[in-house]
Motif scaffolding. Structure first.
Motif, mmCIF file in Angstrom:
data_model
loop_
_atom_site.group_PDB
_atom_site.id
_atom_site.type_symbol
_atom_site.label_atom_id
_atom_site.label_comp_id
_atom_site.label_asym_id
_atom_site.label_seq_id
_atom_site.Cartn_x
_atom_site.Cartn_y
_atom_site.Cartn_z
ATOM 1 N N GLU A 175 97.812 7.351 -48.873
ATOM 2 C CA GLU A 175 97.483 6.104 -48.754
ATOM 3 C C GLU A 175 96.817 5.561 -47.487
ATOM 4 O OE1 GLU A 175 100.211 2.250 -49.680
ATOM 5 O OE2 GLU A 175 99.996 3.573 -51.453
ATOM 6 N N LYS A 176 97.623 5.943 -46.449
ATOM 7 C CA LYS A 176 97.253 5.567 -45.101
ATOM 8 C C LYS A 176 95.680 6.131 -44.862
ATOM 9 C CE LYS A 176 101.485 4.946 -42.533
ATOM 10 N NZ LYS A 176 102.194 5.296 -41.445
ATOM 11 N N ASP B 242 93.026 3.620 -35.883
ATOM 12 C CA ASP B 242 92.168 2.743 -36.045
ATOM 13 C C ASP B 242 91.408 2.297 -34.853
ATOM 14 O OD1 ASP B 242 91.088 0.392 -37.739
ATOM 15 O OD2 ASP B 242 91.859 -0.855 -35.986
ATOM 16 N N ALA C 133 88.784 11.180 -46.633
ATOM 17 C CA ALA C 133 90.577 11.156 -46.378
ATOM 18 C C ALA C 133 90.860 12.550 -46.856
ATOM 19 C CB ALA C 133 90.930 10.061 -47.249
ATOM 20 N N ASP D 271 88.059 4.160 -45.973
ATOM 21 C CA ASP D 271 87.537 3.239 -46.601
ATOM 22 C C ASP D 271 87.069 2.297 -45.567
ATOM 23 O OD1 ASP D 271 88.322 4.096 -49.061
ATOM 24 O OD2 ASP D 271 89.628 2.616 -49.649
ATOM 25 N N LYS D 272 87.791 2.083 -44.619
ATOM 26 C CA LYS D 272 87.292 1.182 -43.629
ATOM 27 C C LYS D 272 86.226 1.764 -42.769
ATOM 28 C CE LYS D 272 89.158 -1.643 -39.885
ATOM 29 N NZ LYS D 272 90.266 -2.144 -39.340
ATOM 30 N N TYR D 273 86.292 3.084 -42.618
ATOM 31 C CA TYR D 273 85.066 3.730 -41.602
ATOM 32 C C TYR D 273 84.178 4.539 -42.482
ATOM 33 C CZ TYR D 273 87.688 1.610 -37.812
ATOM 34 O OH TYR D 273 88.416 0.767 -37.224
ATOM 35 N N ALA E 156 96.596 8.401 -39.460
ATOM 36 C CA ALA E 156 95.977 7.251 -39.821
ATOM 37 C C ALA E 156 96.853 5.973 -39.457
ATOM 38 C CB ALA E 156 95.623 7.614 -41.265
ATOM 39 N N LYS F 256 93.480 7.207 -46.966
ATOM 40 C CA LYS F 256 92.394 6.369 -47.759
ATOM 41 C C LYS F 256 92.279 5.118 -47.333
ATOM 42 C CE LYS F 256 93.066 8.743 -52.342
ATOM 43 N NZ LYS F 256 93.618 8.856 -53.485
ATOM 44 N N LYS F 257 93.057 4.436 -46.654
ATOM 45 C CA LYS F 257 92.727 3.087 -46.285
ATOM 46 C C LYS F 257 91.827 3.176 -45.136
ATOM 47 C CE LYS F 257 95.332 -1.055 -44.580
ATOM 48 N NZ LYS F 257 96.411 -1.770 -44.532
ATOM 49 N N LEU F 258 92.067 4.137 -44.248
ATOM 50 C CA LEU F 258 91.371 4.235 -42.973
ATOM 51 C C LEU F 258 89.842 4.880 -43.411
ATOM 52 C CD1 LEU F 258 91.447 3.992 -39.726
ATOM 53 C CD2 LEU F 258 91.847 6.589 -39.725
ATOM 54 N N ASP G 130 96.175 12.228 -43.020
ATOM 55 C CA ASP G 130 97.395 11.728 -42.950
ATOM 56 C C ASP G 130 98.166 12.174 -44.119
ATOM 57 O OD1 ASP G 130 98.769 9.233 -41.095
ATOM 58 O OD2 ASP G 130 99.724 9.649 -42.857
#
Length: 71
Positions: free
Chosen positions: A39-40, A16, A52, A46-48, A11, A42-44, A35
């Motif tokens: 945290e990484k 990205d 996760a 959330d974006k897409y 991630a 979840k960030k990816l 990942d």
């Protein structure tokens, strides 16, 4: 038209790029990412707007995933 569901392993920065490319394919979507640093992931996710996971073993249990890309 069939929709292909993707899982992304990793991630970071390259993930990205992969996710954006998948998003641009009309019959494809990012279904999950993983990942070890949750945290990484979840960030990816959330974006897409995908699921996760902290490990690829857990992610690969999702039967709907058709294609896996390693980032």
């Amino acid at each position: 038209m069939r929709v292909w569901d993707f899982g992304i392993v990793g991630a970071g920065l390259i993930a990205d790029f992969h996710a954006r490319a998948i998003k641009d394919i009309p019959n494809a979507k990012v279904l999950a990412c993983c990942d070890p640093v949750m945290e990484k992931a979840k960030k990816l996710a959330d974006k897409y707007d995908c699921k996760a996971f902290a490990s690829y073993d857990e992610m690969l249990k999702v039967k709907e995933i058709d294609v896996v890309t390693i980032a």
